[in-house]
Structure formats: C-alpha cells, structure tokens
Write a protein that holds these residues in place. Structure first.
Motif, PDB file in Angstrom:
ATOM      1  N   GLY A 265      32.127   2.678 -47.582  1.00  0.00           N
ATOM      2  CA  GLY A 265      32.150   4.115 -47.103  1.00  0.00           C
ATOM      3  C   GLY A 265      30.760   4.776 -47.258  1.00  0.00           C
ATOM      4  N   ASP A 266      30.559   5.816 -46.366  1.00  0.00           N
ATOM      5  CA  ASP A 266      29.464   6.887 -46.436  1.00  0.00           C
ATOM      6  C   ASP A 266      29.873   8.001 -45.706  1.00  0.00           C
ATOM      7  N   GLU A 267      28.780   8.776 -45.528  1.00  0.00           N
ATOM      8  CA  GLU A 267      29.129  10.125 -44.784  1.00  0.00           C
ATOM      9  C   GLU A 267      29.656  10.019 -43.569  1.00  0.00           C
ATOM     10  N   ASN A 268      29.620   8.549 -42.942  1.00  0.00           N
ATOM     11  CA  ASN A 268      30.077   8.357 -41.498  1.00  0.00           C
ATOM     12  C   ASN A 268      31.455   8.024 -41.528  1.00  0.00           C
ATOM     13  N   GLY A 269      32.064   7.624 -42.632  1.00  0.00           N
ATOM     14  CA  GLY A 269      33.427   7.051 -42.871  1.00  0.00           C
ATOM     15  C   GLY A 269      33.415   5.842 -43.300  1.00  0.00           C
ATOM     16  N   GLN A 270      34.617   5.195 -43.302  1.00  0.00           N
ATOM     17  CA  GLN A 270      34.905   3.759 -44.088  1.00  0.00           C
ATOM     18  C   GLN A 270      34.944   2.672 -42.869  1.00  0.00           C
ATOM     19  N   ARG A 271      34.422   1.695 -43.284  1.00  0.00           N
ATOM     20  CA  ARG A 271      34.609   0.371 -42.513  1.00  0.00           C
ATOM     21  C   ARG A 271      34.511  -1.073 -43.287  1.00  0.00           C
ATOM     22  N   CYS A 272      35.276  -1.741 -42.622  1.00  0.00           N
ATOM     23  CA  CYS A 272      35.547  -3.135 -43.523  1.00  0.00           C
ATOM     24  C   CYS A 272      34.158  -3.943 -43.328  1.00  0.00           C
ATOM     25  N   SER A 273      33.925  -4.509 -44.525  1.00  0.00           N
ATOM     26  CA  SER A 273      32.648  -5.272 -44.664  1.00  0.00           C
ATOM     27  C   SER A 273      33.024  -6.745 -44.821  1.00  0.00           C
ATOM     28  N   GLY A 274      34.107  -7.336 -45.212  1.00  0.00           N
ATOM     29  CA  GLY A 274      34.600  -8.730 -45.382  1.00  0.00           C
ATOM     30  C   GLY A 274      35.792  -8.805 -46.258  1.00  0.00           C
ATOM     31  N   VAL A 275      35.964  -9.645 -47.365  1.00  0.00           N
ATOM     32  CA  VAL A 275      37.017  -9.941 -48.020  1.00  0.00           C
ATOM     33  C   VAL A 275      36.728 -10.428 -49.362  1.00  0.00           C
ATOM     34  N   LEU A 276      37.585 -10.282 -50.241  1.00  0.00           N
ATOM     35  CA  LEU A 276      37.462 -10.712 -51.624  1.00  0.00           C
ATOM     36  C   LEU A 276      38.581 -11.722 -51.841  1.00  0.00           C
ATOM     37  N   LEU A 277      38.192 -13.120 -52.134  1.00  0.00           N
ATOM     38  CA  LEU A 277      39.399 -14.133 -52.450  1.00  0.00           C
ATOM     39  C   LEU A 277      39.611 -14.024 -53.972  1.00  0.00           C
ATOM     40  N   ALA A 278      40.847 -14.679 -53.900  1.00  0.00           N
ATOM     41  CA  ALA A 278      41.596 -14.657 -55.278  1.00  0.00           C
ATOM     42  C   ALA A 278      40.775 -15.310 -56.291  1.00  0.00           C
TER      43      ALA A 278
END
Length: 514
Positions: A265-278
């Motif tokens: 997230g930044d001043e322009n909002g939130q977005r996906c960047s990927g996943v974290l596995l278990a």
C-alpha cells in the motif's frame, strides 16, 4: 523468487478453468494447491484399499458449451449423451422413476402434470441461462455494457410471453414445497423433485428464499438438470481440466498451502503483490485469484487490517453452514434395492417432504437426524476402476448433517451416524450390511478440515437471495473483483454459485481479460 502474471489459489475445477483461459490468453499462470491432488471436492480419493470415490459424485449443471470452450474432449472428457433416471423409494410402495421427459409409478394425473411442470421450468431456465455465464453488473454507476446486460435480461423474460413471465415472477421465490404441491399428488415424487432445489443448502421444503432459482441454475446444464455420469466419471473431468491447464502452460504446484496474500500500500491505495506460502516461500505476481471461499480469502488470507470494517463485517456475516455429509461404502457385490431391477440410476431415499423437513429441523437445532434422507449412487456401474472387479462403490449424499453439532464430533458420534445410515440402507436394500467391506463418513467438519472449506459448505456461501446474482458473495466483491486492486475471486462463492458448472472460473477469467 518466482514471478508470474497471475497466481490462482486452489486447484478446484473453477481454479483450473480460470487458469487455463488466462494462460491461453498469454499470461504466465501459477496454481497453488494445499492438498496433494487437484480437483477440490471433485478430487478422486481412495477411501478403502482399492476403492475410490469423490465428494462430487455426478454432473447435472455442467454446460456443454464450457466443455467445448475448454476443448476437454481432446483431453479425455466428454459429457454423457444420456442422463440417469432418478428413483424415489418409499417403504412398502412401488418406486417412482423420474426421467427427463416422463415419470412412472404415479397416477395418470401426476404423469401428465410432470410434462407441464418440466416444460415450464425449462422455459424459465432457458430465459435465465445466458446470465449464469456472465458477470452480473452491480447496482448504480453502470457502464453501457452493464446496462445492456440488464436490458438483455429484461428482454429474455419478456420474450417468454406475458403469462410465462408473470408465472416466473410468482414462483421464483416460492418454497419448493409450495411449487410441487401445486402440481402433484404423489408424496415420493414431490420429495424427489424438491431435492434438486435443496441439496447442498441450508434449506428445507418449507424454507422461503431461492430454491427455485437454484433449481433453474442447475437446469442450465447439458441435461436440463438431470444427472449424468460419463464412462470416465468425475475423475475424467478433473484429469481433463488438469491436462488442459498444463497444455496451456499453467504451472501447478501441489502441497503448496498459501498462508497470506501479500498486500502493498501507498498513497494511491492497496494492491496485491503476490503470496506467502506456509513454508515461508514468497512468490510475486501483480494479480491473485482466489478459488477459496470468501471467508477464507478475506478473513484469513488477506486479513481484516487490509479491509474496510463494513466490508469485513459483511464477509463475517455470510451464511455458509454446511449441512451435507458424504457416505462412501466399499461393497463386495452389487446391492439389490427392493423394487429396483438394477440400481444404475440416482436413488432418493426421502419418502415424503415431511421426512426432509424433519431431518432439517434436527440439524437446525444442532444434531443430525435419527431419520436422515439420502441421495444414493453406485458410480462403479458407469465408471471402471473405482472398485476391484465384481465389487462396487456406493456414494451417498446425506442431508442434513451439521458441521458443528452440539458437543462436536467424536469417534462414537461418527460411528453412531454410520450405523444409522447402514440401518436405513438395509431397510431399502436388504443384505447390504453384509456386503460392506469398508465405510467412510465425511461430515461437513471433515470437508472444512480436508478441503479448507469454511464450515464445509459446498457452495462457499449459502445461495440465498441476498447472496446471489449481483450480491454474491456481497457487494464490492460480486463482479469477481474485490476492494483490493489485483485481487479477484473465482470460486463457488462467486456468481452464479456452486456445483460442477465451471461458470465462476470462466466468468472470472473473462472479467480479468476484459
């Protein structure tokens, strides 16, 4: 660290369909599956040495167009050209046999009424059919394309003619009991016809809401809602989806549970960047598509700190109480059901609508019924390889069984339910208990645990009128997009809902590529 255009969480049939369509459009796609096999509830499982079954046991809502679009015939799957008869059994009564165009074992009046009933429902189903395979627009601020979808729906309803349109508006929200009571006299026939609007939901024949709409959704399939089982069965369908995905270039990783969807997230909002596995591995992608249910997706994988409180509260309030258990039996021989020449159809053990209603009442108050109701199939009669030669698999849907009964599930409670189900089957198929080599009972709690499915609900969220169409699963997430840029839904919690239709996966892919 690997990078993909799209990561899909869950290798159920909708996830595989979405992945295949995105990959064919040129995207690099990764599918991550927590279990050791693809297919979700349709996955093959060996429940007793040499005996196989799946939770999803037949086809009744799968579109032939989707099978063609995915070119599944090239990968070993074709829909059956024939549908299964439904056999409704009542102790001491002759079986009622329901086919796509006729019914036997009932009065001449009921037989004639069945033709009219089916014809009318098919008219309604045909009018709605195009919209199960489309994104349902939200309310307000619509684009020209979205307004056209609304206009198209209105036109399809109007083209039915005034009488049929008015009748559709009248019956669309009727309880199933009211609908069938208007047409038929036979108790067994009415109970069996109710079943297809209720199975998988927390509804009984008298329940108000959306059972008729659910039935019409299922009637959009290749056999107008009649069940079918091709020679390769559900296993061939899952195998073909996996093959088609891999052929399109999709990477599939099993035993790769996702712990978190990564959000930047930044001043322009939130977005996906990927996943974290278990296992601690991080994988980059600008787009994540969740085939998990909405509660799992938003409350566990995303987390409420990334959501507006009103949105997270709506997700928490989603109704998703699983009420269907699965019973699998390994049999040493083919059982004989009283009055049935050969049990190669779908057998409904629910003598009347009250038997369904009373079983629902027991579960509603926290216990499985002393008198459960069943849908029974012997898939080994149509599909080779499910059991050793000369032996058979019995697969049954058991309604109604709560996910979390009063006092919880333990070994004694589970065994007591198995014994109750075997005693019920014995009364309709004398001698079947002596044929049992092994048994598996999957409660909704087991489905929750083994398939990461909130409360073990088939459809991820109850298909109620406030959780359907442009409200499924809730507004701000009902068009496959979500409040977080780059995060999409493609599972049964999306429009149009559950069952083996593939529409949520196909619709989500189209929305992403639009």
């Amino acid at each position: 660290m690997s990078t993909y255009d799209t990561i899909i969480i869950g290798a159920g049939h909708n996830g595989l369909i979405c992945a295949t369509l995105l990959a064919r459009a040129g995207q690099r796609v990764l599918v991550l599956e927590a279990n050791d096999r693809v297919g979700g509830l349709a996955a093959d499982r060996e429940f007793h040495p040499g005996f196989h079954a799946s939770v999803a046991q037949s086809f009744y809502a799968l579109s032939s167009d989707l099978v063609k679009d995915l070119k599944l015939a090239q990968h070993g799957f074709e829909l059956s050209s024939n549908s299964l008869n439904t056999v409704a059994l009542s102790l001491g009564e002759s079986p009622v046999i329901i086919a796509e165009h006729s019914v036997s074992g009932v009065s001449a009046d009921d037989s004639s009424a069945y033709q009219k009933y089916r014809d009318q429902l098919r008219t309604f189903a045909a009018a709605l059919s195009p919209f199960w395979a489309k994104t349902m627009p939200g309310i307000g601020g619509n684009t020209l394309k979205e307004l056209f979808t609304f206009a198209h729906m209105g036109l399809k309803l109007r083209m039915m003619g005034k009488d049929d349109m008015l009748e559709f508006l009248r019956v669309a929200s009727l309880p199933m009991r009211d609908l069938v009571d208007e047409h038929f006299e036979s108790d067994a026939l009415k109970a069996a016809l109710c079943w297809d609007g209720l199975i998988g939901s927390k509804l009984a024949p008298r329940s108000p809401n959306q059972a008729v709409l659910t039935l019409l959704n299922r009637m959009a399939g290749a056999h107008n809602g009649q069940h079918s089982l091709p020679s390769g069965g559900v296993r061939a369908f899952v195998g073909a989806l996996k093959s088609a995905a891999e052929n399109a270039g999709v990477d599939i990783r099993l035993e790769s549970a996702v712990k978190k969807v990564r959000i930047d997230g930044d001043e322009n909002g939130q977005r996906c960047s990927g996943v974290l596995l278990a296992n601690g591995e991080s994988i980059d992608a600008p787009r994540v598509v969740s085939n998990a249910d909405p509660k799992t997706t938003f409350l566990k994988l995303v987390g409420t700190p990334h959501l507006e409180i009103e949105f997270s509260n709506r997700i928490r309030r989603l109704r998703c109480d699983g009420f269907v258990a699965k019973l699998h039996l390994a049999l040493s021989d083919l059982p004989g059901f009283t009055g049935v020449d050969r049990p190669d159809g779908r057998i409904i053990i629910a003598p009347n609508m009250d038997s369904i209603e009373f079983a629902f009442d027991d579960a509603k108050y926290g216990d499985s019924s002393e008198n459960p109701v069943l849908e029974v199939l012997i898939p080994s009669l149509q599909q080779q390889g499910l059991a050793p030669s000369g032996q058979h698999v019995l697969s049954a849907q058991v309604m109604y069984v709560p996910a979390h009964p009063n006092g919880g599930w333990d070994a004694d409670r589970r065994q007591a339910l198995i014994e109750r189900l075997l005693a019920l089957l014995e009364s309709y198929a004398p001698g079947i208990k002596d044929l049992v080599l092994g048994a598996e009972l999957l409660t909704p709690a087991d489905l929750e645990d083994q398939y990461q499915l909130s409360n073990g609900h088939w459809h991820h969220a109850e298909p109620a009128i406030d959780q359907l169409l442009m409200m499924r699963p809730t507004y701000e997430a009902a068009q496959y997009r979500t409040p977080i840029d780059g995060l999409y839904l493609c599972g049964a919690g999306s429009h149009p809902g559950g069952d083996l239709t593939g529409n949520p996966g196909r619709n989500a892919a189209r929305e992403i590529l639009a």
